[in-house]
Motif scaffolding. Structure first.
Motif, PDB file in Angstrom:
ATOM      1  N   TYR A   1      42.228  54.148  41.807  1.00 16.71           N
ATOM      2  CA  TYR A   1      41.764  52.747  41.386  1.00 16.71           C
ATOM      3  C   TYR A   1      42.894  51.699  41.246  1.00 16.71           C
ATOM      4  O   TYR A   1      43.735  51.945  40.282  1.00 16.71           O
ATOM      5  CB  TYR A   1      40.883  52.623  40.029  1.00 16.71           C
ATOM      6  CG  TYR A   1      40.392  51.535  39.859  1.00 16.71           C
ATOM      7  CD1 TYR A   1      39.287  50.566  40.629  1.00 16.71           C
ATOM      8  CD2 TYR A   1      40.850  50.734  38.495  1.00 16.71           C
ATOM      9  CE1 TYR A   1      38.835  49.522  40.274  1.00 16.71           C
ATOM     10  CE2 TYR A   1      40.083  49.695  38.195  1.00 16.71           C
ATOM     11  CZ  TYR A   1      39.249  48.787  39.044  1.00 16.71           C
ATOM     12  OH  TYR A   1      38.837  47.784  38.441  1.00 16.71           O
ATOM     13  N   GLU A   2      42.879  50.777  42.315  1.00 21.61           N
ATOM     14  CA  GLU A   2      43.829  49.402  41.828  1.00 21.61           C
ATOM     15  C   GLU A   2      42.987  48.444  40.793  1.00 21.61           C
ATOM     16  O   GLU A   2      42.202  47.789  40.959  1.00 21.61           O
ATOM     17  CB  GLU A   2      43.845  48.695  43.275  1.00 21.61           C
ATOM     18  CG  GLU A   2      44.868  47.856  43.385  1.00 21.61           C
ATOM     19  CD  GLU A   2      45.227  47.030  44.651  1.00 21.61           C
ATOM     20  OE1 GLU A   2      45.165  45.764  44.546  1.00 21.61           O
ATOM     21  OE2 GLU A   2      45.286  47.861  45.593  1.00 21.61           O
ATOM     22  N   VAL A   3      43.701  48.397  39.928  1.00 22.27           N
ATOM     23  CA  VAL A   3      43.401  47.464  38.590  1.00 22.27           C
ATOM     24  C   VAL A   3      43.610  46.111  39.063  1.00 22.27           C
ATOM     25  O   VAL A   3      44.531  45.557  39.389  1.00 22.27           O
ATOM     26  CB  VAL A   3      44.154  48.056  37.333  1.00 22.27           C
ATOM     27  CG1 VAL A   3      43.595  47.165  36.074  1.00 22.27           C
ATOM     28  CG2 VAL A   3      44.061  49.134  37.028  1.00 22.27           C
ATOM     29  N   ASP A   4      42.230  45.583  38.685  1.00 21.12           N
ATOM     30  CA  ASP A   4      42.284  43.930  39.146  1.00 21.12           C
ATOM     31  C   ASP A   4      42.366  43.403  37.754  1.00 21.12           C
ATOM     32  O   ASP A   4      41.415  43.449  36.902  1.00 21.12           O
ATOM     33  CB  ASP A   4      40.893  43.749  40.049  1.00 21.12           C
ATOM     34  CG  ASP A   4      40.687  42.299  40.182  1.00 21.12           C
ATOM     35  OD1 ASP A   4      41.709  41.601  39.654  1.00 21.12           O
ATOM     36  OD2 ASP A   4      39.835  41.972  41.019  1.00 21.12           O
ATOM     37  N   PHE A   5      43.299  42.489  37.533  1.00 23.92           N
ATOM     38  CA  PHE A   5      43.342  41.879  36.396  1.00 23.92           C
ATOM     39  C   PHE A   5      42.555  40.501  36.361  1.00 23.92           C
ATOM     40  O   PHE A   5      42.451  39.906  35.579  1.00 23.92           O
ATOM     41  CB  PHE A   5      44.706  41.597  35.936  1.00 23.92           C
ATOM     42  CG  PHE A   5      45.714  40.925  36.896  1.00 23.92           C
ATOM     43  CD1 PHE A   5      45.846  39.624  36.777  1.00 23.92           C
ATOM     44  CD2 PHE A   5      46.574  41.554  37.611  1.00 23.92           C
ATOM     45  CE1 PHE A   5      46.582  38.823  37.514  1.00 23.92           C
ATOM     46  CE2 PHE A   5      47.235  40.994  38.607  1.00 23.92           C
ATOM     47  CZ  PHE A   5      47.552  39.565  38.639  1.00 23.92           C
ATOM     48  N   THR A   6      42.029  39.845  37.374  1.00 23.66           N
ATOM     49  CA  THR A   6      41.271  38.729  37.612  1.00 23.66           C
ATOM     50  C   THR A   6      39.920  38.818  37.340  1.00 23.66           C
ATOM     51  O   THR A   6      39.158  38.161  37.065  1.00 23.66           O
ATOM     52  CB  THR A   6      41.475  38.034  38.813  1.00 23.66           C
ATOM     53  OG1 THR A   6      41.276  38.826  39.965  1.00 23.66           O
ATOM     54  CG2 THR A   6      43.019  37.687  39.006  1.00 23.66           C
ATOM     55  N   LYS A   7      39.420  40.243  37.806  1.00 23.95           N
ATOM     56  CA  LYS A   7      38.126  40.580  37.272  1.00 23.95           C
ATOM     57  C   LYS A   7      38.178  41.913  36.836  1.00 23.95           C
ATOM     58  O   LYS A   7      38.147  42.748  37.317  1.00 23.95           O
ATOM     59  CB  LYS A   7      37.595  40.500  38.700  1.00 23.95           C
ATOM     60  CG  LYS A   7      35.811  40.852  38.362  1.00 23.95           C
ATOM     61  CD  LYS A   7      35.114  41.057  39.911  1.00 23.95           C
ATOM     62  CE  LYS A   7      33.808  41.484  39.686  1.00 23.95           C
ATOM     63  NZ  LYS A   7      33.165  42.279  40.994  1.00 23.95           N
ATOM     64  N   VAL A   8      37.772  41.639  35.256  1.00 27.21           N
ATOM     65  CA  VAL A   8      38.223  43.263  34.439  1.00 27.21           C
ATOM     66  C   VAL A   8      36.866  44.112  34.858  1.00 27.21           C
ATOM     67  O   VAL A   8      36.021  43.527  34.783  1.00 27.21           O
ATOM     68  CB  VAL A   8      38.502  42.638  33.227  1.00 27.21           C
ATOM     69  CG1 VAL A   8      38.438  43.871  32.228  1.00 27.21           C
ATOM     70  CG2 VAL A   8      39.531  41.933  32.736  1.00 27.21           C
TER      71      VAL A   8
END
Length: 155
Positions: free
Chosen positions: A3-10
């Motif tokens: 899973y690529e962690v998205d820090f703009t959409k938690v």
């Protein structure tokens, strides 16, 4: 599945079983933002069941350096190298995040960091051994953190 962690959409993907899933997801996103901004590295995690080698490495360091055994179940982990530093992260069901910074140069920095998600208690195995400082994060709320320097062995 990675899973690529998205820090703009938690998102709480992979962390749903944690009683503090939203805060842990914010903590994970906070780490992803740090690595993207500082190193242009994309923070990708995988289930702990698929990252057994990384989890075992972190647990070995904890045991050999400080005789620590974490009671909570690991949910996710990641390991990568940037600028001659080996990094490992393990995210636990309790809301705890443990990271290892291990510089590959002999005289480099080597340390273990602990971060507690907003709303979780200090785990019993850490309570008497570490003091936790507080920091604010837009993504994670209040993060409490501590660390120790790796001194005993080569890992």
């Amino acid at each position: 599945m990675a899973y690529e962690v998205d820090f703009t959409k938690v998102s709480t993907v992979g962390l749903e079983s944690s009683p503090v899933a939203a805060a842990l997801a914010g903590l994970r996103a906070n780490e992803a933002r740090y690595f993207k901004n500082k190193y242009d590295h994309v923070f990708v995690v995988e289930p702990a069941s698929k990252a057994k080698k990384t989890v075992a490495w972190v647990h070995r360091i904890l045991k050999e350096e400080r005789d620590l055994v974490i009671a909570s179940r690991p949910l996710e982990a990641t390991e990568f190298q940037v600028e001659n530093i080996r990094w490992a992260y393990v995210f636990y069901e309790s809301g705890l995040s443990i990271n290892v910074l291990y510089t590959l140069d002999d005289a480099g920095k080597r340390a273990v960091g602990f971060k507690l998600s907003d709303g979780m208690d200090v785990p019993a195995e850490l309570a008497d051994k570490f003091k936790f400082a507080r920091q604010k994060s837009k993504l994670a709320g209040t993060i409490r953190g501590s660390f120790f320097v790796i001194k005993k062995g080569e890992y």
